[in-house]
Design an enzyme around this catalytic site. Structure first.
Site, PDB file in Angstrom:
ATOM      1  N   HIS A  17      -1.236   5.644   9.220  1.00 24.84           N
ATOM      2  CA  HIS A  17      -1.587   4.256   9.142  1.00 24.84           C
ATOM      3  C   HIS A  17      -1.844   3.789  10.609  1.00 24.84           C
ATOM      4  CE1 HIS A  17       0.326   4.577   5.103  1.00 24.84           C
ATOM      5  NE2 HIS A  17      -0.966   4.818   4.677  1.00 24.84           N
ATOM      6  N   LYS A  41       2.925   2.197  -8.828  1.00 23.53           N
ATOM      7  CA  LYS A  41       3.365   3.583  -7.727  1.00 23.53           C
ATOM      8  C   LYS A  41       4.772   3.904  -7.999  1.00 23.53           C
ATOM      9  CE  LYS A  41      -0.921   4.221  -5.114  1.00 23.53           C
ATOM     10  NZ  LYS A  41      -1.138   4.024  -3.647  1.00 23.53           N
ATOM     11  N   ARG A  95      -8.883  10.695   4.895  1.00 26.85           N
ATOM     12  CA  ARG A  95      -8.189  11.952   5.412  1.00 26.85           C
ATOM     13  C   ARG A  95      -9.230  13.103   5.059  1.00 26.85           C
ATOM     14  NH1 ARG A  95      -2.915   9.926   2.947  1.00 26.85           N
ATOM     15  NH2 ARG A  95      -4.157  10.623   1.200  1.00 26.85           N
ATOM     16  N   SER A 133       1.676   9.356   2.831  1.00 23.16           N
ATOM     17  CA  SER A 133       3.164   8.870   2.447  1.00 23.16           C
ATOM     18  C   SER A 133       3.896   9.573   1.458  1.00 23.16           C
ATOM     19  CB  SER A 133       2.985   7.304   2.193  1.00 23.16           C
ATOM     20  OG  SER A 133       2.806   6.591   3.120  1.00 23.16           O
TER      21      SER A 133
END
Length: 166
Positions: A17, A41, A95, A133
């Site tokens: 990030h 989430k 990514r 993450s």
């Protein structure tokens, strides 16, 4: 003033990030980090903790790069958040190819909602492409070393959070 919004859950903020934040700062005058509340989430860190970590890390980025970074929690539509903060650009980090499919759909929906707001994709640095993450939290839960994926303050917060749960 060119303002961009970089949204995410940031649970926790990673070196990936931070790489995107630093590179986005070279493109805009003001970067707003939108910290999504996203209760679906089931974040490890509550909103206040995530905002605090993001603010701390962004303060370090500003010291290194200059510019202006604001941290803005949000729970509404991404496009509405962009309007709320005056962003004409949404920054998204990629990514891998798997990220692109989801992001491609999101851009289409966002363009249908407001075609005046552009989305810019920044590829993660090759050394940071594997950092997610979700994986950082899993490795930390299993007592693996995540120090090469997060800053020392975030690493400490992860350890403290996991020890408190034990």
């Amino acid at each position: 003033m060119r303002t961009a919004l970089y949204p995410g859950t940031f649970d926790p903020i990673t070196l990936g990030h931070i790489d995107i934040i630093e590179r986005a700062m070279a493109l805009v005058d003001r970067l707003v980090i939108g910290v999504a509340i996203n209760r679906d989430k089931g974040p490890m860190f509550d909103l206040e903790q995530r905002v605090s970590m993001v603010r701390h890390e962004c303060d370090q980025v500003v010291k290194r790069t200059g510019g202006e970074i604001l941290v803005h929690p949000f729970e509404n539509l991404l496009i509405d958040c962009a309007r709320d903060v005056g962003a004409r650009v949404i920054i998204r980090g990629l990514r891998a190819v798997a990220d692109f499919e989801y992001e491609f759909q999101m851009v289409g929906m966002n363009r249908a909602l407001d075609s005046s707001i552009e989305t810019v994709f920044l590829m993660a640095d090759a050394q940071r492409q594997s950092i997610a993450s979700k994986l950082v939290k899993e490795i930390a839960r299993l007592q693996g070393d995540v120090s090469k994926f997060v800053t020392p303050p975030v690493h400490e917060a992860l350890i403290e959070k996991l020890h408190r749960k034990s």
